[in-house]
Design a protein around this motif. Structure first.
Motif, PDB file in Angstrom:
ATOM      1  N   ASN A 157    -101.003  15.956  80.105  1.00 44.90           N
ATOM      2  CA  ASN A 157    -100.514  17.033  80.913  1.00 44.90           C
ATOM      3  C   ASN A 157     -99.385  17.360  81.409  1.00 44.90           C
ATOM      4  OD1 ASN A 157    -103.353  17.911  80.336  1.00 44.90           O
ATOM      5  ND2 ASN A 157    -104.142  16.954  82.100  1.00 44.90           N
ATOM      6  N   ARG A 158     -98.556  16.051  81.350  1.00 43.66           N
ATOM      7  CA  ARG A 158     -97.168  15.963  82.178  1.00 43.66           C
ATOM      8  C   ARG A 158     -96.265  16.864  81.094  1.00 43.66           C
ATOM      9  NH1 ARG A 158     -91.465  14.416  81.895  1.00 43.66           N
ATOM     10  NH2 ARG A 158     -91.115  14.337  84.131  1.00 43.66           N
ATOM     11  N   ARG A 159     -95.276  17.764  81.617  1.00 38.61           N
ATOM     12  CA  ARG A 159     -94.310  18.359  80.689  1.00 38.61           C
ATOM     13  C   ARG A 159     -93.018  18.116  81.365  1.00 38.61           C
ATOM     14  NH1 ARG A 159     -96.607  19.078  76.060  1.00 38.61           N
ATOM     15  NH2 ARG A 159     -98.787  19.616  76.246  1.00 38.61           N
ATOM     16  N   LYS A 160     -92.037  17.940  80.816  1.00 37.98           N
ATOM     17  CA  LYS A 160     -90.622  17.895  81.505  1.00 37.98           C
ATOM     18  C   LYS A 160     -90.439  19.325  81.899  1.00 37.98           C
ATOM     19  CE  LYS A 160     -88.958  14.428  78.022  1.00 37.98           C
ATOM     20  NZ  LYS A 160     -88.715  13.360  78.974  1.00 37.98           N
ATOM     21  N   SER A 161     -89.637  19.120  83.079  1.00 35.37           N
ATOM     22  CA  SER A 161     -89.083  20.615  83.667  1.00 35.37           C
ATOM     23  C   SER A 161     -87.913  21.260  82.541  1.00 35.37           C
ATOM     24  CB  SER A 161     -88.442  20.210  84.928  1.00 35.37           C
ATOM     25  OG  SER A 161     -87.292  19.531  84.763  1.00 35.37           O
TER      26      SER A 161
END
Length: 276
Positions: A157-161
């Motif tokens: 669920n982690r997305r780069k900004s």
């Protein structure tokens, strides 16, 4: 397609039921359509569907997905020429297939490493490869504990900004999300693109009406594999970007016009946009 991008998740646990005849016929028709598509670099894929006619666990063991994918009744894969641009085209077209299946309510999951390619040796010739496959089935209502652990391990669920991936003119000018840039909606879809181990290796530099795509390779990532895994990720990102452009009624031409970039970036292609 835009809605499917927001709806799609990687499904690893399926209802324990095989596809019925009508569903199999639908997949056969879909494969026939997909075989006709060209990727951005001109490659076609040769799709195939494998239905689990025997015991699901036994078939999963044979394909090499046992313990990682549960109760999948069918698998879809494709063959492409084993060259860098071919792998990008695979990512682009295969993601198109994934999104079509998502729209129809089926669960899928990109599998580039968690299967035994030798199980499909009869599908390929010497200069070809099967970069990935996907299970196809009806998602189970609840994630298993193992599936939750897998998602946690890869930080699914982690997305780069935006600032880590998208730039205006050069990398000293990162684009901030919420800046109301004309391409913000399209870039948001790129941000949501799946990638191997969730590395998100695409980088984009916007130069006026030109949008330059780059790959920033993860050092030593899957170095022993016979193809560049992260080229798949670039193809997926390109597909998402084009869905965003179409949704925003922005037409484009795809050309290779290299633009200066840091040494860690590998130039892929340029979108020339028809905007004022």
């Amino acid at each position: 397609m835009k809605g499917a991008i927001y709806d799609r998740i990687s499904v690893r646990t399926y209802l324990k039921r095989k596809l019925i005849k009508l569903e199999k016929e639908m997949l056969n028709d879909l494969v026939d359509e997909l075989d006709q598509l060209d990727g951005p670099f001109g490659h076609k894929l040769r799709f195939f569907v494998h239905h689990q006619d025997g015991n699901l666990d036994d078939e999963a063991k044979r394909i090499g997905t046992y313990g990682f994918i549960k109760n999948a009744p069918s698998f879809m894969g494709a063959v492409v020429k084993n060259e860098f641009s071919g792998i990008i085209d695979f990512g682009y077209i295969f993601e198109h297939a994934i999104l079509l299946l998502t729209k129809k309510g089926y669960g899928t999951c990109w599998l580039a490493g968690s299967f035994d390619r030798h199980a499909f040796d009869d599908k390929i010739s010497n200069d070809e490869v099967i970069p990935a496959i996907s299970p196809i089935g009806i998602p189970e209502d609840h994630m298993s504990l193992r599936e939750r652990a897998i998602r946690l391990a890869i930080k699914a669920n982690r997305r780069k900004s935006f600032e880590e991936m998208f730039y205006i003119g050069d990398i000293s000018h990162p684009l901030k999300e919420g800046s109301h840039h004309v391409l913000e909606d399209a870039l948001k879809l790129v941000q949501l693109a799946p990638s191997a181990s969730n590395k998100q290796p695409w980088r984009i530099i916007i130069e006026n009406k030109n949008v330059h795509f780059y790959l920033e390779r993860t050092p030593n990532y899957n170095a022993t594999r016979t193809f560049v895994t992260q080229a798949l990720d670039i193809g997926i990102a390109m597909k998402h970007f084009e869905v965003g452009l179409t949704s925003s009624n922005i037409s484009f031409t795809l050309k290779r016009t290299p633009y200066p970039a840091p040494t860690t970036f590998e130039y892929i292609t340029t979108y020339q946009l028809d905007i004022k």
